[in-house]
Write a protein that holds these residues in place. Structure first.
Motif, short mmCIF file in Angstrom:
data_model
loop_
_atom_site.label_atom_id
_atom_site.label_comp_id
_atom_site.label_asym_id
_atom_site.label_seq_id
_atom_site.Cartn_x
_atom_site.Cartn_y
_atom_site.Cartn_z
N SER A 190 30.80 63.36 -3.11
CA SER A 190 30.70 62.52 -1.92
C SER A 190 31.87 62.64 -0.97
CB SER A 190 30.57 61.05 -2.35
OG SER A 190 29.52 60.86 -3.25
N SER A 230 31.96 63.40 2.70
CA SER A 230 30.53 63.62 2.82
C SER A 230 30.14 65.09 2.63
CB SER A 230 30.00 63.10 4.16
OG SER A 230 30.03 61.70 4.17
N LEU A 275 26.66 56.34 -7.85
CA LEU A 275 26.65 56.81 -6.47
C LEU A 275 26.36 55.66 -5.52
CD1 LEU A 275 26.75 59.06 -4.36
CD2 LEU A 275 24.36 59.58 -4.89
N ILE A 313 28.92 54.04 -2.53
CA ILE A 313 28.57 53.94 -1.12
C ILE A 313 28.64 52.50 -0.63
CG2 ILE A 313 26.67 54.28 0.54
CD1 ILE A 313 25.76 56.59 -1.37
N ASN A 314 28.30 51.56 -1.49
CA ASN A 314 28.30 50.14 -1.11
C ASN A 314 29.66 49.48 -1.27
OD1 ASN A 314 25.52 50.07 -0.45
ND2 ASN A 314 25.00 49.97 -2.62
N ALA A 354 33.17 53.90 0.78
CA ALA A 354 32.62 54.31 2.07
C ALA A 354 33.68 54.99 2.93
CB ALA A 354 32.05 53.09 2.79
N LEU A 359 34.00 58.62 1.94
CA LEU A 359 32.94 59.49 2.45
C LEU A 359 33.21 59.93 3.88
CD1 LEU A 359 31.45 58.37 -0.12
CD2 LEU A 359 29.35 58.57 1.21
N SER A 382 19.26 60.85 1.01
CA SER A 382 20.43 60.61 1.87
C SER A 382 20.06 59.63 2.98
CB SER A 382 20.92 61.92 2.47
OG SER A 382 19.94 62.45 3.35
N PHE A 411 25.03 54.93 6.29
CA PHE A 411 25.55 53.69 5.72
C PHE A 411 26.57 53.10 6.68
CE2 PHE A 411 28.11 57.22 4.19
CZ PHE A 411 29.42 56.80 4.43
N THR A 426 27.45 58.54 9.81
CA THR A 426 27.62 58.61 8.35
C THR A 426 26.35 59.13 7.67
OG1 THR A 426 26.87 56.33 8.05
CG2 THR A 426 29.25 56.69 8.36
N SER A 477 24.97 59.46 3.35
CA SER A 477 25.23 59.47 1.91
C SER A 477 24.67 60.77 1.31
CB SER A 477 24.56 58.26 1.25
OG SER A 477 23.14 58.36 1.37
#
Length: 572
Positions: A333, A336, A373, A377-378, A383, A386, A412, A415, A425, A427
Protein backbone atom coordinates in the motif's frame (compact mmCIF):
# COMPACT_ATOMS: atom_id res chain seq x y z
CA UNK A 1 41.86 24.60 4.49
CA UNK A 2 40.57 23.23 1.18
CA UNK A 3 37.05 21.83 0.84
CA UNK A 4 38.50 18.35 0.45
CA UNK A 5 40.44 18.70 3.69
CA UNK A 6 37.27 19.95 5.37
CA UNK A 7 35.40 16.77 4.40
CA UNK A 8 38.22 14.20 4.35
CA UNK A 9 36.80 12.35 7.35
CA UNK A 10 33.33 12.31 5.78
CA UNK A 11 34.46 10.72 2.52
CA UNK A 12 36.53 8.10 4.35
CA UNK A 13 33.49 6.50 6.03
CA UNK A 14 31.52 5.52 2.88
CA UNK A 15 34.72 4.27 1.21
CA UNK A 16 35.28 2.00 4.20
CA UNK A 17 31.66 0.82 4.34
CA UNK A 18 31.51 0.11 0.60
CA UNK A 19 34.73 -1.89 0.72
CA UNK A 20 33.84 -3.84 3.84
CA UNK A 21 30.10 -4.23 3.24
CA UNK A 22 28.75 -2.76 6.47
CA UNK A 23 25.92 -0.28 6.87
CA UNK A 24 26.77 3.40 7.04
CA UNK A 25 24.34 6.29 6.80
CA UNK A 26 25.57 9.83 7.30
CA UNK A 27 22.08 11.35 7.08
CA UNK A 28 19.46 10.58 9.71
CA UNK A 29 16.11 9.34 8.37
CA UNK A 30 14.16 10.87 11.26
CA UNK A 31 12.47 14.13 10.23
CA UNK A 32 13.19 15.82 13.53
CA UNK A 33 14.05 19.35 14.63
CA UNK A 34 16.25 17.80 17.30
CA UNK A 35 18.48 16.31 14.59
CA UNK A 36 18.32 18.90 11.83
CA UNK A 37 18.05 22.06 13.89
CA UNK A 38 15.45 24.01 15.81
CA UNK A 39 12.42 25.01 13.69
CA UNK A 40 13.95 23.30 10.63
CA UNK A 41 10.66 21.61 9.72
CA UNK A 42 8.62 24.80 9.84
CA UNK A 43 11.34 26.77 8.04
CA UNK A 44 11.45 24.11 5.33
CA UNK A 45 7.70 24.29 4.88
CA UNK A 46 7.74 28.07 4.65
CA UNK A 47 10.56 27.92 2.09
CA UNK A 48 8.52 25.46 0.04
CA UNK A 49 5.49 27.76 0.19
CA UNK A 50 7.63 30.72 -0.86
CA UNK A 51 8.34 28.97 -4.17
CA UNK A 52 4.64 28.75 -5.11
CA UNK A 53 3.11 31.19 -7.59
CA UNK A 54 6.41 32.73 -8.60
CA UNK A 55 9.56 32.29 -10.68
CA UNK A 56 12.20 29.94 -9.29
CA UNK A 57 15.16 32.32 -9.14
CA UNK A 58 17.66 29.98 -7.46
CA UNK A 59 19.31 28.70 -10.64
CA UNK A 60 22.40 30.42 -12.03
CA UNK A 61 21.72 29.81 -15.72
CA UNK A 62 21.69 33.10 -17.60
CA UNK A 63 19.50 34.35 -20.46
CA UNK A 64 16.57 31.91 -20.51
CA UNK A 65 14.26 31.76 -23.51
CA UNK A 66 11.07 31.62 -21.46
CA UNK A 67 9.76 30.66 -18.02
CA UNK A 68 7.56 27.55 -17.79
CA UNK A 69 6.07 25.17 -15.24
CA UNK A 70 2.93 23.06 -14.90
CA UNK A 71 3.25 21.11 -11.64
CA UNK A 72 0.14 20.15 -9.69
CA UNK A 73 -0.22 18.92 -6.11
CA UNK A 74 -1.98 15.51 -5.99
CA UNK A 75 -3.04 16.40 -2.44
CA UNK A 76 -4.53 19.81 -3.22
CA UNK A 77 -5.36 19.19 -6.89
CA UNK A 78 -4.16 22.71 -7.52
CA UNK A 79 -1.40 24.06 -9.72
CA UNK A 80 1.75 25.12 -7.90
CA UNK A 81 2.46 27.76 -10.57
CA UNK A 82 6.22 27.60 -10.09
CA UNK A 83 7.98 28.86 -13.22
CA UNK A 84 11.45 27.74 -14.28
CA UNK A 85 13.87 29.14 -16.88
CA UNK A 86 13.94 27.21 -20.16
CA UNK A 87 16.69 26.97 -22.77
CA UNK A 88 16.89 25.59 -26.26
CA UNK A 89 18.78 22.38 -26.83
CA UNK A 90 21.85 23.90 -28.47
CA UNK A 91 22.33 26.42 -25.66
CA UNK A 92 22.38 23.59 -23.12
CA UNK A 93 24.76 21.51 -25.24
CA UNK A 94 27.11 24.42 -26.02
CA UNK A 95 27.37 25.46 -22.39
CA UNK A 96 28.07 21.90 -21.27
CA UNK A 97 30.59 21.41 -24.08
CA UNK A 98 32.40 24.61 -23.10
CA UNK A 99 32.75 23.41 -19.52
CA UNK A 100 33.83 19.85 -20.33
CA UNK A 101 37.51 20.58 -20.91
CA UNK A 102 37.73 22.78 -17.81
CA UNK A 103 35.89 20.42 -15.49
CA UNK A 104 37.74 17.28 -16.57
CA UNK A 105 41.08 18.89 -15.61
CA UNK A 106 40.00 19.64 -12.04
CA UNK A 107 41.71 17.31 -9.58
CA UNK A 108 39.67 14.51 -7.95
CA UNK A 109 40.23 16.19 -4.57
CA UNK A 110 38.85 19.53 -5.73
CA UNK A 111 35.87 17.90 -7.44
CA UNK A 112 35.12 15.81 -4.36
CA UNK A 113 35.41 18.85 -2.09
CA UNK A 114 32.96 20.88 -4.17
CA UNK A 115 30.47 18.02 -4.32
CA UNK A 116 30.67 17.25 -0.60
CA UNK A 117 30.09 20.92 0.16
CA UNK A 118 27.09 20.81 -2.22
CA UNK A 119 25.67 17.80 -0.36
CA UNK A 120 25.98 19.61 2.97
CA UNK A 121 24.09 22.59 1.49
CA UNK A 122 21.42 20.25 0.13
CA UNK A 123 21.09 18.70 3.59
CA UNK A 124 20.14 22.13 4.93
CA UNK A 125 17.15 22.06 2.54
CA UNK A 126 15.97 18.50 3.24
CA UNK A 127 12.62 19.64 4.61
CA UNK A 128 11.95 22.06 1.78
CA UNK A 129 12.77 19.26 -0.68
CA UNK A 130 10.48 16.92 1.29
CA UNK A 131 7.47 19.21 1.00
CA UNK A 132 8.28 19.84 -2.66
CA UNK A 133 8.42 16.07 -3.25
CA UNK A 134 5.19 15.53 -1.34
CA UNK A 135 3.27 18.10 -3.36
CA UNK A 136 4.63 17.08 -6.76
CA UNK A 137 4.43 13.28 -6.40
CA UNK A 138 1.75 12.39 -3.83
CA UNK A 139 4.13 10.78 -1.31
CA UNK A 140 3.27 10.96 2.35
CA UNK A 141 5.36 13.42 4.35
CA UNK A 142 7.66 10.98 6.19
CA UNK A 143 8.41 8.94 3.08
CA UNK A 144 8.95 12.12 1.03
CA UNK A 145 11.48 13.31 3.58
CA UNK A 146 13.36 10.01 3.74
CA UNK A 147 13.65 9.21 0.03
CA UNK A 148 14.23 12.74 -1.29
CA UNK A 149 16.56 13.78 1.52
CA UNK A 150 18.64 11.19 3.41
CA UNK A 151 18.32 8.34 0.88
CA UNK A 152 19.15 10.52 -2.13
CA UNK A 153 22.03 12.21 -0.31
CA UNK A 154 23.48 8.94 1.00
CA UNK A 155 23.51 7.41 -2.47
CA UNK A 156 25.12 10.58 -3.79
CA UNK A 157 27.73 10.38 -1.02
CA UNK A 158 28.40 6.75 -1.98
CA UNK A 159 28.81 7.84 -5.60
CA UNK A 160 31.34 10.51 -4.63
CA UNK A 161 33.26 8.02 -2.49
CA UNK A 162 33.24 5.31 -5.16
CA UNK A 163 34.24 7.79 -7.84
CA UNK A 164 37.05 9.32 -5.81
CA UNK A 165 38.46 5.92 -4.91
CA UNK A 166 38.31 4.81 -8.56
CA UNK A 167 40.08 7.94 -9.76
CA UNK A 168 42.90 7.38 -7.24
CA UNK A 169 43.66 3.89 -8.47
CA UNK A 170 46.88 4.88 -10.25
CA UNK A 171 49.67 7.32 -9.20
CA UNK A 172 49.01 10.89 -10.23
CA UNK A 173 52.59 11.88 -11.09
CA UNK A 174 53.19 11.98 -14.82
CA UNK A 175 55.30 8.96 -15.88
CA UNK A 176 55.83 8.10 -12.24
CA UNK A 177 54.94 4.41 -12.55
CA UNK A 178 58.10 2.57 -13.68
CA UNK A 179 57.70 -0.90 -15.16
CA UNK A 180 60.26 -3.28 -16.66
CA UNK A 181 59.50 -5.82 -19.39
CA UNK A 182 61.05 -9.24 -19.94
CA UNK A 183 63.92 -7.74 -22.00
CA UNK A 184 64.98 -5.36 -19.25
CA UNK A 185 63.54 -2.24 -20.92
CA UNK A 186 62.28 0.28 -18.41
CA UNK A 187 59.28 2.43 -19.23
CA UNK A 188 57.69 5.31 -17.38
CA UNK A 189 53.89 5.02 -17.47
CA UNK A 190 51.11 7.42 -16.74
CA UNK A 191 47.39 6.65 -16.56
CA UNK A 192 44.93 9.46 -17.22
CA UNK A 193 41.23 9.17 -16.28
CA UNK A 194 39.24 10.56 -19.23
CA UNK A 195 35.56 11.43 -18.69
CA UNK A 196 33.14 10.17 -21.35
CA UNK A 197 31.49 13.54 -22.05
CA UNK A 198 28.19 15.29 -21.40
CA UNK A 199 25.89 13.39 -19.03
CA UNK A 200 22.11 13.53 -19.55
CA UNK A 201 19.99 12.60 -16.53
CA UNK A 202 16.28 12.17 -17.24
CA UNK A 203 14.02 12.45 -14.21
CA UNK A 204 11.18 10.23 -13.04
CA UNK A 205 7.93 11.86 -11.85
CA UNK A 206 7.58 9.62 -8.78
CA UNK A 207 11.07 9.88 -7.24
CA UNK A 208 12.42 13.14 -8.66
CA UNK A 209 15.29 13.70 -6.22
CA UNK A 210 16.26 10.14 -5.30
CA UNK A 211 16.40 8.97 -8.89
CA UNK A 212 18.51 11.88 -10.19
CA UNK A 213 20.79 13.03 -7.36
CA UNK A 214 23.09 9.95 -7.22
CA UNK A 215 23.58 10.06 -11.00
CA UNK A 216 24.33 13.78 -10.93
CA UNK A 217 27.09 13.28 -8.38
CA UNK A 218 28.43 10.12 -10.05
CA UNK A 219 28.90 11.98 -13.34
CA UNK A 220 30.32 15.12 -11.76
CA UNK A 221 32.91 13.34 -9.59
CA UNK A 222 34.21 11.53 -12.68
CA UNK A 223 34.62 14.77 -14.64
CA UNK A 224 31.48 14.89 -16.79
CA UNK A 225 29.30 18.01 -17.11
CA UNK A 226 25.64 17.30 -16.44
CA UNK A 227 22.31 18.25 -17.98
CA UNK A 228 19.35 17.26 -15.78
CA UNK A 229 15.98 16.90 -17.50
CA UNK A 230 13.33 16.57 -14.76
CA UNK A 231 9.85 15.26 -15.50
CA UNK A 232 7.39 18.13 -15.89
CA UNK A 233 5.20 16.70 -13.09
CA UNK A 234 7.95 17.09 -10.48
CA UNK A 235 10.58 19.73 -11.21
CA UNK A 236 10.87 21.59 -7.91
CA UNK A 237 12.76 18.95 -5.85
CA UNK A 238 15.35 18.60 -8.63
CA UNK A 239 15.59 22.35 -9.16
CA UNK A 240 16.47 22.84 -5.47
CA UNK A 241 19.25 20.25 -5.69
CA UNK A 242 20.71 21.72 -8.89
CA UNK A 243 20.47 25.26 -7.51
CA UNK A 244 22.60 24.34 -4.49
CA UNK A 245 25.24 22.70 -6.69
CA UNK A 246 25.35 25.77 -8.94
CA UNK A 247 25.59 28.07 -5.93
CA UNK A 248 28.57 26.19 -4.47
CA UNK A 249 30.33 26.13 -7.83
CA UNK A 250 29.83 29.86 -8.35
CA UNK A 251 31.04 30.73 -4.85
CA UNK A 252 34.28 28.84 -5.47
CA UNK A 253 35.03 30.23 -8.92
CA UNK A 254 33.59 27.51 -11.14
CA UNK A 255 31.03 27.96 -13.87
CA UNK A 256 27.56 26.80 -12.71
CA UNK A 257 26.86 25.49 -16.21
CA UNK A 258 28.83 22.37 -15.27
CA UNK A 259 25.44 21.24 -13.92
CA UNK A 260 22.39 22.56 -15.81
CA UNK A 261 18.65 22.12 -15.40
CA UNK A 262 16.73 21.51 -18.65
CA UNK A 263 13.03 22.19 -18.14
CA UNK A 264 10.42 21.53 -20.82
CA UNK A 265 6.93 20.07 -21.10
CA UNK A 266 8.21 16.51 -21.71
CA UNK A 267 8.03 17.09 -25.44
CA UNK A 268 9.05 13.82 -27.06
CA UNK A 269 11.07 15.47 -29.81
CA UNK A 270 13.03 17.60 -27.32
CA UNK A 271 13.94 14.53 -25.25
CA UNK A 272 14.87 12.48 -28.32
CA UNK A 273 16.99 15.34 -29.66
CA UNK A 274 18.88 15.47 -26.38
CA UNK A 275 19.28 11.70 -26.16
CA UNK A 276 20.48 11.31 -29.73
CA UNK A 277 22.78 14.34 -29.82
CA UNK A 278 26.32 13.20 -30.60
CA UNK A 279 27.80 15.13 -27.64
CA UNK A 280 25.63 13.30 -25.11
CA UNK A 281 27.71 10.32 -23.99
CA UNK A 282 26.05 9.23 -20.73
CA UNK A 283 22.33 8.74 -20.07
CA UNK A 284 20.64 7.93 -16.76
CA UNK A 285 16.92 7.14 -16.64
CA UNK A 286 14.49 5.39 -14.30
CA UNK A 287 10.91 4.89 -15.37
CA UNK A 288 8.72 3.46 -18.09
CA UNK A 289 9.53 0.30 -20.00
CA UNK A 290 8.84 2.03 -23.32
CA UNK A 291 11.44 4.70 -22.63
CA UNK A 292 14.01 2.12 -21.49
CA UNK A 293 13.37 0.04 -24.61
CA UNK A 294 13.95 3.14 -26.74
CA UNK A 295 17.19 4.01 -24.91
CA UNK A 296 18.42 0.47 -25.56
CA UNK A 297 18.33 1.24 -29.30
CA UNK A 298 20.43 4.41 -29.10
CA UNK A 299 23.99 3.79 -30.23
CA UNK A 300 27.32 5.07 -28.91
CA UNK A 301 26.01 5.97 -25.46
CA UNK A 302 26.64 4.53 -22.01
CA UNK A 303 23.17 4.02 -20.55
CA UNK A 304 22.12 3.44 -16.92
CA UNK A 305 18.47 2.46 -16.58
CA UNK A 306 15.93 1.12 -14.14
CA UNK A 307 12.45 0.29 -15.39
CA UNK A 308 9.16 -0.73 -13.88
CA UNK A 309 9.57 -4.33 -12.79
CA UNK A 310 7.58 -7.27 -11.42
CA UNK A 311 8.50 -8.05 -7.83
CA UNK A 312 7.45 -11.28 -6.14
CA UNK A 313 6.71 -12.57 -2.65
CA UNK A 314 6.93 -16.30 -1.84
CA UNK A 315 5.03 -17.52 1.20
CA UNK A 316 6.23 -20.88 2.50
CA UNK A 317 6.07 -20.82 6.30
CA UNK A 318 6.29 -18.32 9.15
CA UNK A 319 6.48 -18.06 12.92
CA UNK A 320 3.73 -15.42 13.10
CA UNK A 321 1.48 -15.10 10.04
CA UNK A 322 -0.20 -11.94 11.37
CA UNK A 323 3.15 -10.12 11.45
CA UNK A 324 3.85 -11.27 7.90
CA UNK A 325 0.46 -10.03 6.70
CA UNK A 326 0.93 -6.68 8.43
CA UNK A 327 4.23 -6.21 6.63
CA UNK A 328 2.83 -7.25 3.26
CA UNK A 329 -0.20 -4.95 3.57
CA UNK A 330 1.97 -1.91 4.29
CA UNK A 331 4.54 -2.81 1.62
CA UNK A 332 1.82 -3.20 -1.01
CA UNK A 333 0.00 0.00 0.00
CA UNK A 334 2.90 2.37 0.66
CA UNK A 335 2.73 5.45 -1.62
CA UNK A 336 -0.28 3.68 -3.18
CA UNK A 337 2.02 1.32 -5.04
CA UNK A 338 3.65 4.00 -7.21
CA UNK A 339 7.14 2.54 -6.89
CA UNK A 340 9.30 0.33 -9.09
CA UNK A 341 9.94 -1.78 -6.02
CA UNK A 342 6.38 -2.35 -4.84
CA UNK A 343 5.60 -6.08 -4.50
CA UNK A 344 2.97 -7.21 -7.01
CA UNK A 345 2.82 -11.03 -7.09
CA UNK A 346 2.25 -13.00 -3.89
CA UNK A 347 2.66 -16.75 -4.43
CA UNK A 348 0.74 -18.82 -1.87
CA UNK A 349 0.59 -22.66 -1.65
CA UNK A 350 -2.94 -23.99 -2.17
CA UNK A 351 -2.56 -26.22 0.89
CA UNK A 352 -1.82 -23.25 3.14
CA UNK A 353 1.11 -21.84 5.14
CA UNK A 354 2.68 -23.61 8.11
CA UNK A 355 3.06 -21.30 11.13
CA UNK A 356 4.09 -21.53 14.74
CA UNK A 357 0.44 -22.08 15.65
CA UNK A 358 -0.28 -24.67 12.96
CA UNK A 359 -1.41 -24.62 9.35
CA UNK A 360 -3.10 -21.46 8.08
CA UNK A 361 -5.30 -22.28 5.09
CA UNK A 362 -5.24 -20.24 1.91
CA UNK A 363 -8.72 -18.84 2.54
CA UNK A 364 -7.86 -17.91 6.10
CA UNK A 365 -4.79 -16.07 4.85
CA UNK A 366 -6.92 -14.15 2.34
CA UNK A 367 -9.46 -13.22 5.01
CA UNK A 368 -6.78 -12.00 7.40
CA UNK A 369 -5.05 -10.01 4.66
CA UNK A 370 -8.24 -8.23 3.56
CA UNK A 371 -9.13 -7.40 7.17
CA UNK A 372 -5.72 -5.84 7.82
CA UNK A 373 -5.82 -3.93 4.52
CA UNK A 374 -9.22 -2.43 5.34
CA UNK A 375 -7.99 -1.52 8.84
CA UNK A 376 -4.94 0.26 7.41
CA UNK A 377 -6.98 2.32 4.96
CA UNK A 378 -9.49 3.34 7.65
CA UNK A 379 -6.71 4.35 10.03
CA UNK A 380 -5.54 7.97 9.93
CA UNK A 381 -1.83 7.12 9.99
CA UNK A 382 -2.36 4.34 7.46
CA UNK A 383 -4.15 6.65 5.06
CA UNK A 384 -1.25 9.10 5.28
CA UNK A 385 1.16 6.29 4.36
CA UNK A 386 -0.83 5.58 1.19
CA UNK A 387 -0.50 9.20 0.11
CA UNK A 388 -2.07 10.41 -3.14
CA UNK A 389 -2.13 9.23 -6.76
CA UNK A 390 0.01 11.40 -9.02
CA UNK A 391 -1.39 10.52 -12.44
CA UNK A 392 -5.16 10.03 -13.01
CA UNK A 393 -4.34 7.43 -15.68
CA UNK A 394 -3.18 5.09 -12.89
CA UNK A 395 -6.77 4.97 -11.59
CA UNK A 396 -8.15 4.35 -15.08
CA UNK A 397 -5.74 1.45 -15.70
CA UNK A 398 -6.69 -0.25 -12.44
CA UNK A 399 -10.38 0.10 -13.27
CA UNK A 400 -9.69 -1.79 -16.51
CA UNK A 401 -7.63 -4.40 -14.67
CA UNK A 402 -10.47 -5.17 -12.28
CA UNK A 403 -12.56 -6.32 -15.24
CA UNK A 404 -10.05 -9.03 -16.14
CA UNK A 405 -10.78 -12.72 -15.63
CA UNK A 406 -9.75 -13.18 -12.01
CA UNK A 407 -11.32 -13.47 -8.58
CA UNK A 408 -11.55 -9.91 -7.26
CA UNK A 409 -10.76 -10.15 -3.55
CA UNK A 410 -10.64 -6.43 -2.80
CA UNK A 411 -11.84 -3.65 -5.09
CA UNK A 412 -9.79 -0.47 -5.23
CA UNK A 413 -11.61 2.73 -4.27
CA UNK A 414 -10.92 6.33 -3.28
CA UNK A 415 -10.64 7.01 0.44
CA UNK A 416 -10.73 10.15 2.55
CA UNK A 417 -7.28 11.51 3.30
CA UNK A 418 -7.18 12.73 6.92
CA UNK A 419 -5.39 15.99 6.08
CA UNK A 420 -6.22 16.86 2.47
CA UNK A 421 -9.90 16.51 1.59
CA UNK A 422 -9.26 17.01 -2.14
CA UNK A 423 -6.46 14.44 -2.39
CA UNK A 424 -6.59 12.03 -5.33
CA UNK A 425 -6.52 8.69 -3.50
CA UNK A 426 -6.90 5.01 -4.31
CA UNK A 427 -6.75 1.90 -2.15
CA UNK A 428 -5.07 -1.31 -3.43
CA UNK A 429 -6.80 -3.81 -5.68
CA UNK A 430 -6.30 -7.48 -4.72
CA UNK A 431 -7.09 -10.20 -7.28
CA UNK A 432 -6.61 -13.94 -7.22
CA UNK A 433 -5.13 -15.44 -10.39
CA UNK A 434 -4.36 -18.96 -11.53
CA UNK A 435 -0.71 -19.89 -12.21
CA UNK A 436 -1.56 -20.16 -15.93
CA UNK A 437 -2.61 -16.48 -16.15
CA UNK A 438 0.93 -15.34 -16.85
CA UNK A 439 -0.17 -12.71 -19.36
CA UNK A 440 -1.49 -10.78 -16.37
CA UNK A 441 0.89 -11.33 -13.47
CA UNK A 442 4.11 -11.52 -15.50
CA UNK A 443 3.56 -7.95 -16.65
CA UNK A 444 4.03 -4.90 -14.45
CA UNK A 445 0.84 -3.08 -13.46
CA UNK A 446 1.67 0.31 -12.04
CA UNK A 447 -0.10 1.45 -8.91
CA UNK A 448 -1.64 -0.33 -5.91
CA UNK A 449 -2.08 -3.79 -7.47
CA UNK A 450 -1.66 -7.13 -5.71
CA UNK A 451 -2.08 -10.56 -7.29
CA UNK A 452 -2.51 -13.67 -5.17
CA UNK A 453 -1.35 -16.69 -7.19
CA UNK A 454 -2.40 -20.02 -5.69
CA UNK A 455 0.33 -22.58 -6.42
CA UNK A 456 0.79 -26.32 -5.99
CA UNK A 457 3.55 -25.87 -3.40
CA UNK A 458 6.48 -23.61 -2.49
CA UNK A 459 8.78 -25.06 -5.17
CA UNK A 460 6.10 -24.23 -7.76
CA UNK A 461 5.96 -20.69 -6.32
CA UNK A 462 9.72 -20.37 -6.60
CA UNK A 463 9.79 -21.49 -10.23
CA UNK A 464 7.08 -18.99 -11.20
CA UNK A 465 8.86 -16.15 -9.37
CA UNK A 466 12.19 -17.02 -11.01
CA UNK A 467 10.57 -17.29 -14.44
CA UNK A 468 9.00 -13.85 -13.95
CA UNK A 469 12.35 -12.37 -12.92
CA UNK A 470 14.04 -13.90 -15.97
CA UNK A 471 11.42 -12.59 -18.38
CA UNK A 472 10.52 -9.19 -16.95
CA UNK A 473 13.17 -8.38 -14.36
CA UNK A 474 12.73 -7.96 -10.62
CA UNK A 475 14.29 -5.53 -8.18
CA UNK A 476 13.82 -8.02 -5.35
CA UNK A 477 12.12 -11.22 -4.28
CA UNK A 478 10.87 -11.51 -0.71
CA UNK A 479 10.57 -14.94 0.90
CA UNK A 480 8.93 -16.00 4.15
CA UNK A 481 10.13 -19.38 5.37
CA UNK A 482 11.29 -21.15 8.51
CA UNK A 483 12.78 -23.99 6.44
CA UNK A 484 16.55 -23.61 6.12
CA UNK A 485 16.76 -26.14 3.28
CA UNK A 486 14.13 -24.26 1.27
CA UNK A 487 16.02 -21.03 1.95
CA UNK A 488 19.15 -22.51 0.33
CA UNK A 489 17.11 -23.64 -2.68
CA UNK A 490 15.72 -20.11 -3.05
CA UNK A 491 19.17 -18.53 -2.86
CA UNK A 492 20.53 -20.87 -5.51
CA UNK A 493 17.59 -20.34 -7.89
CA UNK A 494 16.90 -16.60 -7.51
CA UNK A 495 20.50 -15.37 -7.50
CA UNK A 496 20.90 -16.91 -10.96
CA UNK A 497 18.28 -14.38 -12.10
CA UNK A 498 20.39 -11.60 -10.50
CA UNK A 499 17.52 -10.75 -8.18
CA UNK A 500 18.22 -9.60 -4.59
CA UNK A 501 16.41 -11.68 -1.96
CA UNK A 502 15.04 -10.83 1.46
CA UNK A 503 14.00 -13.41 4.04
CA UNK A 504 11.38 -13.00 6.75
CA UNK A 505 11.14 -9.21 6.73
CA UNK A 506 8.62 -8.28 9.41
CA UNK A 507 8.12 -5.36 11.75
CA UNK A 508 9.50 -2.15 10.26
CA UNK A 509 11.53 -4.01 7.63
CA UNK A 510 9.26 -3.41 4.67
CA UNK A 511 9.79 -5.00 1.29
CA UNK A 512 11.92 -2.28 -0.22
CA UNK A 513 15.07 -3.58 1.44
CA UNK A 514 17.66 -1.77 -0.67
CA UNK A 515 17.07 1.71 0.69
CA UNK A 516 18.27 2.24 4.22
CA UNK A 517 19.98 -1.01 4.99
CA UNK A 518 21.90 -1.61 1.78
CA UNK A 519 24.65 0.32 0.05
CA UNK A 520 23.58 -0.88 -3.39
CA UNK A 521 20.16 -0.45 -4.97
CA UNK A 522 19.45 -2.85 -7.87
CA UNK A 523 21.95 -5.35 -9.21
CA UNK A 524 22.26 -4.21 -12.82
CA UNK A 525 22.10 -7.91 -13.69
CA UNK A 526 18.57 -8.44 -15.00
CA UNK A 527 16.18 -6.60 -17.28
CA UNK A 528 14.86 -4.45 -14.43
CA UNK A 529 18.08 -2.42 -14.29
CA UNK A 530 21.39 -1.80 -15.97
CA UNK A 531 23.01 -0.18 -12.96
CA UNK A 532 23.43 -0.62 -9.24
CA UNK A 533 23.51 2.64 -7.30
CA UNK A 534 26.06 3.34 -6.08
CA UNK A 535 28.58 0.53 -6.56
CA UNK A 536 31.89 0.80 -8.37
CA UNK A 537 30.42 -0.01 -11.81
CA UNK A 538 28.05 2.93 -11.37
CA UNK A 539 31.03 5.28 -11.58
CA UNK A 540 33.62 3.25 -13.54
CA UNK A 541 31.50 3.34 -16.71
CA UNK A 542 31.51 7.13 -16.65
CA UNK A 543 35.21 7.46 -17.54
CA UNK A 544 38.03 5.48 -19.13
CA UNK A 545 41.70 5.03 -18.28
CA UNK A 546 44.06 6.10 -21.07
CA UNK A 547 47.70 5.05 -20.73
CA UNK A 548 50.78 7.00 -21.82
CA UNK A 549 54.36 5.69 -21.70
CA UNK A 550 57.91 6.67 -22.55
CA UNK A 551 61.40 5.31 -21.91
CA UNK A 552 62.53 5.70 -18.32
CA UNK A 553 65.85 7.62 -18.17
CA UNK A 554 68.20 7.53 -15.22
CA UNK A 555 69.41 11.07 -15.85
CA UNK A 556 66.54 13.57 -15.65
CA UNK A 557 68.52 16.13 -17.67
CA UNK A 558 69.10 13.64 -20.45
CA UNK A 559 65.41 12.84 -20.45
CA UNK A 560 64.44 16.48 -20.73
CA UNK A 561 67.00 17.10 -23.49
CA UNK A 562 66.02 14.15 -25.61
CA UNK A 563 62.24 14.39 -25.43
CA UNK A 564 60.94 17.14 -27.65
CA UNK A 565 57.70 18.96 -26.96
CA UNK A 566 54.90 18.85 -29.54
CA UNK A 567 55.79 22.37 -30.66
CA UNK A 568 59.45 21.41 -31.28
CA UNK A 569 58.79 18.21 -33.19
CA UNK A 570 60.23 18.30 -36.71
CA UNK A 571 62.23 21.50 -36.19
CA UNK A 572 65.92 21.49 -37.27
Amino acid sequence: MTLFEKYQTLIAEPIKSLNQGFFFNHYSELPSDKIYGENSIEEGYQKFKSNINRKFEGLRQAMPNTWEGDEESPFLRQKLNVLYPTFDLMTLIERARNEFHKWRKISPEDRAGLLLESLERIQSRFFEIAFATMHTTGMGYIMAFQVSGPHAAQRALNAIASGYEALKRYPESRFGLIVQDEFGIKLGKSWIPVPKGISLIIGCPYFPSRDTTPSIFASLITGNPVIVKPHSFSILPVAIVVSEIQKVFSEHGYDPNVCQLAVDSDDEEFIKSLVEHRDIKLIDYKGSCLMVDYLDTVRNKTVFTEKFSVNSVILDSADDIDEVIKNLVISLSLFSGQMNNTPQNIFIPENGIMTGEGLVSYETFVEKFIDQLAALINNEKGAQMLGAILNPSTIQEIEKLEKQNGRLLYKSAPFQHPEYKNARTLSPMIMELAPAQKELYQNEHFGPVGFFIKTKNSIHSLELAAETADKKGSLFCSVFTTNEKFKEVVIDRMTITNTPITFNMVGNFYLDPNESFENYHMTGGNTASKASASNLDFVLQRFTWVGCKQPAFKDPKKRNDEISTPGEAGQG
